[in-house]
Design a protein around this motif. Structure first.
Motif, short mmCIF file in Angstrom:
data_model
loop_
_atom_site.label_atom_id
_atom_site.label_comp_id
_atom_site.label_asym_id
_atom_site.label_seq_id
_atom_site.Cartn_x
_atom_site.Cartn_y
_atom_site.Cartn_z
N THR A 206 -6.87 36.25 2.36
CA THR A 206 -6.55 34.82 2.46
C THR A 206 -6.56 34.18 1.07
O THR A 206 -5.65 33.43 0.72
N VAL A 207 -7.60 34.52 0.29
CA VAL A 207 -7.66 34.02 -1.09
C VAL A 207 -6.45 34.53 -1.87
O VAL A 207 -5.82 33.79 -2.64
N GLY A 208 -6.11 35.80 -1.64
CA GLY A 208 -4.97 36.40 -2.32
C GLY A 208 -3.65 35.72 -1.99
O GLY A 208 -2.84 35.43 -2.88
N VAL A 209 -3.44 35.44 -0.70
CA VAL A 209 -2.19 34.78 -0.29
C VAL A 209 -2.11 33.38 -0.91
O VAL A 209 -1.05 32.97 -1.40
N LEU A 210 -3.23 32.67 -0.89
CA LEU A 210 -3.25 31.31 -1.46
C LEU A 210 -2.88 31.36 -2.94
O LEU A 210 -2.03 30.59 -3.42
N THR A 211 -3.53 32.26 -3.68
CA THR A 211 -3.34 32.31 -5.13
C THR A 211 -1.95 32.84 -5.49
O THR A 211 -1.22 32.20 -6.26
N THR A 212 -1.58 33.98 -4.92
CA THR A 212 -0.29 34.58 -5.29
C THR A 212 0.88 33.76 -4.73
O THR A 212 1.95 33.72 -5.33
N GLY A 213 0.65 33.10 -3.59
CA GLY A 213 1.70 32.26 -3.01
C GLY A 213 2.01 31.06 -3.90
O GLY A 213 3.17 30.76 -4.18
N LEU A 214 0.95 30.40 -4.38
CA LEU A 214 1.16 29.26 -5.28
C LEU A 214 1.75 29.72 -6.62
O LEU A 214 2.58 29.03 -7.21
N TYR A 215 1.34 30.90 -7.05
CA TYR A 215 1.87 31.46 -8.29
C TYR A 215 3.38 31.73 -8.13
O TYR A 215 4.18 31.42 -9.02
N ALA A 216 3.74 32.27 -6.98
CA ALA A 216 5.16 32.55 -6.73
C ALA A 216 5.97 31.25 -6.69
O ALA A 216 7.16 31.24 -6.99
#
Lengths: 463, 130
Positions: A206-216
């Protein structure tokens, strides 16, 4: 050997999920930086798909069998081949990067802080899991209990939906129990490391999706900050380690909303993935159904084509319907009918109790007497906000979820104060990753002046 | 411009303080942890799962008065005995008795007309109708 079996049992769904996500959001022939996002999405989606496959297996074959492993391996090979054939280029890499902001100079310190807080969160998670290896409250009384029924029950696995077990909510869908039970087929025994591993993967994915999603979506520093705030929300880490289903459902809420906001940058098959994710939320807990309906309404209202969204959700919703109609006893909310229901809905004291509950939980949100809403509110006054269609839709869905929760409390036949005290904090935490994403998507750090940073990243750069 | 940097600094400060507090709290609770009741019954009751046919519903009686404690024992039993179902009633072919005090056992057996089939340990008795 058992720990190797646990690892394999968790790795197979991740491979399946990664391949499925790569088939829906095609990438380059080689791996690119957006494959981190695909991997994080793949963790939850793969877990969801394997849980569904296991349920289909139970319906068709009738009991747990080691041959089920070959079904998953076959699925991994088919989806892997599909992902390779669809690797025609990453559209996310071709999307324009956001211009550098005043925070761009802070990237390296932010990465260091992110890694440190991630390590602290991992240590806390490990300690919490050692204190409660079977999980807490609902985890063992609902999810792990049902997993034991499915794994141990043989041909009588359906007894887990007996009305006698009303206290364990036999009407709840089977994402987590199915996932745990199928992993035990790999290990051959009921090891506690399986539910702990699943909880850890859902929490940190979940932390990964939040971080990489905003990065994308363009802003690396904002992505890191959002990840830091989520990792620093102690009640989120504790809830994950408690093995509750609220973190997995939060993962699917976040994923669906992220894909909704990214749809301009994704191929149409990205909408199929959003449909799958929203349906998996409904396959996790009953609140997921409300989320799915709200998402569908918002898409309809904003004149988004819903056919692809529904096609991604169709198979999972069909399974859910089959489960609800043929196995699950009626939901406890259906007990409240007629006059009692009318009295509850027209009772002002219930509105007041629920409102007080919401205010109390908002004040005490986050745990450890450190409310993550405070720095976010402060930032809201200091920073600019940008209005986008995706963010507006996300805000409507999240508000709708809060309204839905309010209404469910209004009509609940269970003692109201007890239910609010028992569940409201968790229900709000379900929405927290998606709310944090929406917040970070909306707020904007000012663009750096050319005197500070002489150039912006050209859109063609593929890091 | 400095005001704008305040926002990320506040977020980082909050997250760091919260993470450290959680780790300290978890460490303290880990050091002073008590054995978990749930799952601890698994070993004691494993033999019972072999004896009683799958799909059977067992009864449950206890000498505890506190509703919360009764529920916790009942749910814990169900967790350990799955796929057997445990119901809070004495009217079943097999009944599990949960007793804190030995003196309460004969009273309960007489009241519900039960006999002890096997002692399971940890205060649990496997009973059947007389």
């Amino acid at each position: 050997m058992p720990s190797a079996a646990v690892l394999i049992s968790l790795l197979v769904p991740i491979i399946i999920g990664f391949a499925f996500v790569r088939a829906c959001i095609p990438g380059e022939k080689h791996l690119c930086r957006h494959d981190w996002l695909r991997l994080c999405l793949g963790v939850g989606v793969g877990f969801g798909l394997c849980s569904c496959a296991f349920f289909v297996w139970l319906l068709v074959y009738g009991s747990v069998h080691v041959f089920y492993i070959s079904v998953e391996l076959g699925l991994a090979i088919i989806l892997g081949a599909l992902a390779v054939s669809r690797a025609t280029g990453c559209r996310l890499c071709r999307s324009p990067m956001a211009p550098k902001t005043t925070l761009s100079r802070w990237t390296h310190p932010l990465v260091i802080v992110f890694v440190l807080i991630f390590l602290l969160a991992c240590m806390s998670f490990a300690l919490e899991s050692r204190i409660h290896p079977d999980g807490q409250g609902d985890a063992w009384a609902i999810w792990n209990l049902r997993a034991r029924f499915l794994f141990r029950g043989g041909e009588q696995w359906r007894t887990s939906f007996s009305r006698i077990l009303f206290w364990s909510h036999p009407d709840y869908p089977l994402l987590l129990p199915g996932l745990v039970a199928r992993s035990w087929i790999y290990t051959g025994a009921e090891t506690r490391n399986v539910p702990i591993g699943i909880a850890a993967l859902f929490t940190f994915a979940t932390v990964g999706v939040l971080t990489t999603g905003l990065y994308a979506l363009g802003d690396r520093e904002k992505a890191l900050l959002a990840g830091i705030v989520l990792l620093g929300t102690s009640s989120f880490i504790k809830l994950g380690a408690a093995q509750y289903a609220d973190v997995p459902i939060g993962f699917f809420f976040l994923t669906s909303i992220l894909l909704l906001c990214m749809r301009d940058r994704l191929p149409v098959s990205g909408t199929i993935l959003a449909g799958t994710s929203a349906a998996l939320a409904a396959w996790t807990k009953n609140e997921g159904l409300l989320f799915f309906v709200l998402l569908l309404i918002v898409m309809k209202c904003t004149k988004e084509p819903v056919s692809r969204f529904l096609s991604g959700a169709f198979c999972i919703l069909a399974l859910l319907t089959m489960f609800k109609l043929s196995l699950a006893p009626p939901d406890y909310l259906t007990q409240n009918t007629g006059t009692a229901l009318f009295q509850d809905v027209t009772d002002p004291s219930r509105y007041l109790t629920i409102a007080i509950g919401f205010i109390y939980e908002a004040i005490n949100f986050g745990g450890q007497h450190l409310n993550p809403l405070l720095p976010l509110f402060a930032a809201l006054f200091l920073l600019k906000r940008k209005e986008t269609r995706g963010a507006r839709s996300a805000a409507i869905i999240l508000t709708g979820m809060c309204a839905g929760v309010f209404f469910i409390y209004l009509i609940t036949p269970v003692e109201l104060s007890w239910q609010i005290a028992w569940s409201l904090a968790r229900l709000l935490l379900q929405l927290w990753p998606a709310a944090l994403f929406t917040y970070a998507y909306v707020v904007d750090f000012p663009v750096a002046s050319p005197a500070i940073i002489p150039e912006t990243i050209p859109s063609s750069i593929n890091q | 411009m400095r005001g704008l940097l305040l926002a990320p600094i506040l977020m980082i400060a909050f997250a760091t303080a919260s993470s450290v507090a959680l780790l300290r709290d978890a460490s303290l609770r880990y050091v002073h942890r008590t054995p978990q009741v749930v799952g601890a019954l698994d070993v004691d009751l494993a033999s019972l799962r072999q004896i009683v046919p799958r799909g059977e519903t067992l009864g449950f009686i206890t000498d505890r008065n506190d509703v919360e404690a009764v529920d916790e024992r009942l749910y814990g039993l169900s967790y350990s005995l799955a796929p057997l179902i445990v119901e809070n009633t004495a009217n079943r072919r097999f009944v599990i008795g949960d007793f804190r005090r030995k003196a309460n056992i004969p009273i309960a057996l007489t009241q519900y007309r039960l006999r002890v089939v096997e002692t399971l340990g940890n205060g649990f008795l496997f009973c059947a109708p007389q």
